[in-house]
Design an enzyme around this catalytic site. Structure first.
Site, PDB file in Angstrom:
ATOM      1  N   HIS A  67       0.817  -1.225   0.000  1.00  0.00           N
ATOM      2  CA  HIS A  67       0.000   0.000   0.000  1.00  0.00           C
ATOM      3  C   HIS A  67       0.848   1.272   0.000  1.00  0.00           C
ATOM      4  O   HIS A  67       0.474   2.268  -0.617  1.00  0.00           O
ATOM      5  CB  HIS A  67      -0.974  -0.021   1.191  1.00  0.00           C
ATOM      6  N   GLU A 111     -15.094   0.952  -5.994  1.00  0.00           N
ATOM      7  CA  GLU A 111     -14.924  -0.472  -5.641  1.00  0.00           C
ATOM      8  C   GLU A 111     -16.157  -1.229  -6.148  1.00  0.00           C
ATOM      9  O   GLU A 111     -17.285  -0.845  -5.836  1.00  0.00           O
ATOM     10  CB  GLU A 111     -14.751  -0.602  -4.122  1.00  0.00           C
ATOM     11  N   GLY A 143     -15.014  -0.429 -12.284  1.00  0.00           N
ATOM     12  CA  GLY A 143     -14.038   0.639 -12.514  1.00  0.00           C
ATOM     13  C   GLY A 143     -13.983   1.103 -13.966  1.00  0.00           C
ATOM     14  O   GLY A 143     -13.862   2.299 -14.245  1.00  0.00           O
ATOM     15  N   ASP A 160      -5.804  -0.256  -7.633  1.00  0.00           N
ATOM     16  CA  ASP A 160      -5.434  -1.245  -6.613  1.00  0.00           C
ATOM     17  C   ASP A 160      -6.335  -2.465  -6.829  1.00  0.00           C
ATOM     18  O   ASP A 160      -7.283  -2.698  -6.084  1.00  0.00           O
ATOM     19  CB  ASP A 160      -5.640  -0.630  -5.229  1.00  0.00           C
ATOM     20  N   SER A 161      -6.016  -3.218  -7.854  1.00  0.00           N
ATOM     21  CA  SER A 161      -6.927  -4.279  -8.297  1.00  0.00           C
ATOM     22  C   SER A 161      -6.508  -5.643  -7.764  1.00  0.00           C
ATOM     23  O   SER A 161      -5.402  -5.818  -7.262  1.00  0.00           O
ATOM     24  CB  SER A 161      -6.921  -4.334  -9.829  1.00  0.00           C
TER      25      SER A 161
END
Ligand code: SPD
Length: 281
Positions: A67, A111, A143, A160-161
């Site tokens: 992250h 999301e 998305g 951030d998949s």
């Protein structure tokens, strides 16, 4: 009588003959959402682990390396990252890092699976509490479709998949990278999760084939995550204007609070690739 032991690992990679196993003590939650199976397991070695469709999304022990690197690299290059979009990121770890940047005024999160956020709020509050920040707006949409209606809007987009199977499939297409380009402002930067140079080099190479059609500056960089397949994972850095090293704002990196992995030296080093893949992306 021997104790029954629960062992699990990344099912997608197991089919390809490679498999890291982690021992679990107990399953804390297992839910089938409209998009995937979501599971939280307690483990002695890595703390709580989030597993979607049999693929490890994060562990408490090593999520920071992922992250911090998906977030601070673009946010320490763009000179004025005020408007940021996260696609995916339903656990909240990426948003937790974004809101450490005082320049950021607004964080949109798109999301696809509301259940991921619900479960992470319950089992990973140190990550998902970030969604309560007043700068954050959450959208439950695919998305790729979300981007269709957004043009010239964001300074930084972070994808951030999950992996390029299941609900994340649309986030790895040429059309999607074209949409990313259009949704960014004229000096915008997009960063996307882009797999392991050790195990997915052909996939990364073909993805860069179309990234380069849209973005004048594109680079692969990586981070270490022991519980991801091959122990590492990489990202595409897709930029309309800024170079990740020449335009790096090291003073900003040095002022970020509570980091476990990212610092100015790691930022620069992450773009230096091993010899076997130096010239293929
Ligand atoms: N191979 C698993 C890659 C998962 C990457 N994203 C996980 C989400 C963490 N926020």
């Amino acid at each position: 009588m021997s104790k029954l032991e629960l062992w699990f690992g990344d099912q997608y990679e197991k089919e390809r003959g490679r498999y890291l196993q982690i021992r679990g003590d107990n399953v804390l939650k297992k839910v089938i959402s409209p998009f995937q199976e979501i599971c939280v397991v307690n483990t002695p070695a890595f703390g709580k682990v989030l597993i979607n469709d049999g693929i490890i999304m994060l562990t408490e022990a090593d999520e920071a390396g992922y992250h911090e690197m998906i977030t601070h690299v673009p946010l320490c290059v763009h000179p004025s990252p005020m408007n940021v979009l996260v696609i995916g990121g339903g656990d909240g770890g990426t948003v937790r890092e974004i809101i450490k940047h005082s320049q950021v005024n607004k964080v949109d999160v798109c999301e696809i699976d509301e259940k991921v956020i619900d479960i992470c709020r319950e089992y990973f509050p140190k990550l998902a509490n970030s969604f309560d920040n007043k700068k954050v707006n959450i959208f439950f949409e695919d998305g790729a479709k979300f981007l269709d209606n957004r043009k010239n809007q964001y300074d930084v987009i972070i994808v951030d998949s999950s992996d390029p199977i299941g609900p994340g499939t649309t986030l790895f297409t040429e059309d999607f990278y074209n949409s990313l380009f259009k949704a960014l402002k004229e000096d915008g930067i997009a960063v996307t999760q882009l797999e392991s140079i050790f195990w997915h080099a052909d996939f990364i190479k073909s993805t860069f084939g179309f990234i380069k059609k849209f973005f004048p500056k594109s680079f692969y960089y990586y981070t270490m995550v022991p519980t991801y397949p091959s122990g590492m994972i990489g990202f595409s850095f897709c930029s309309k204007k800024y170079h990740p090293i020449e335009n790096f704002i090291a003073e900003r990196a040095n002022q970020l609070p509570s980091l476990k992995y990212y610092h100015s030296g790691i930022h620069r080093a992450a773009f230096t690739l091993p010899a076997f893949c130096q010239n293929i992306f």
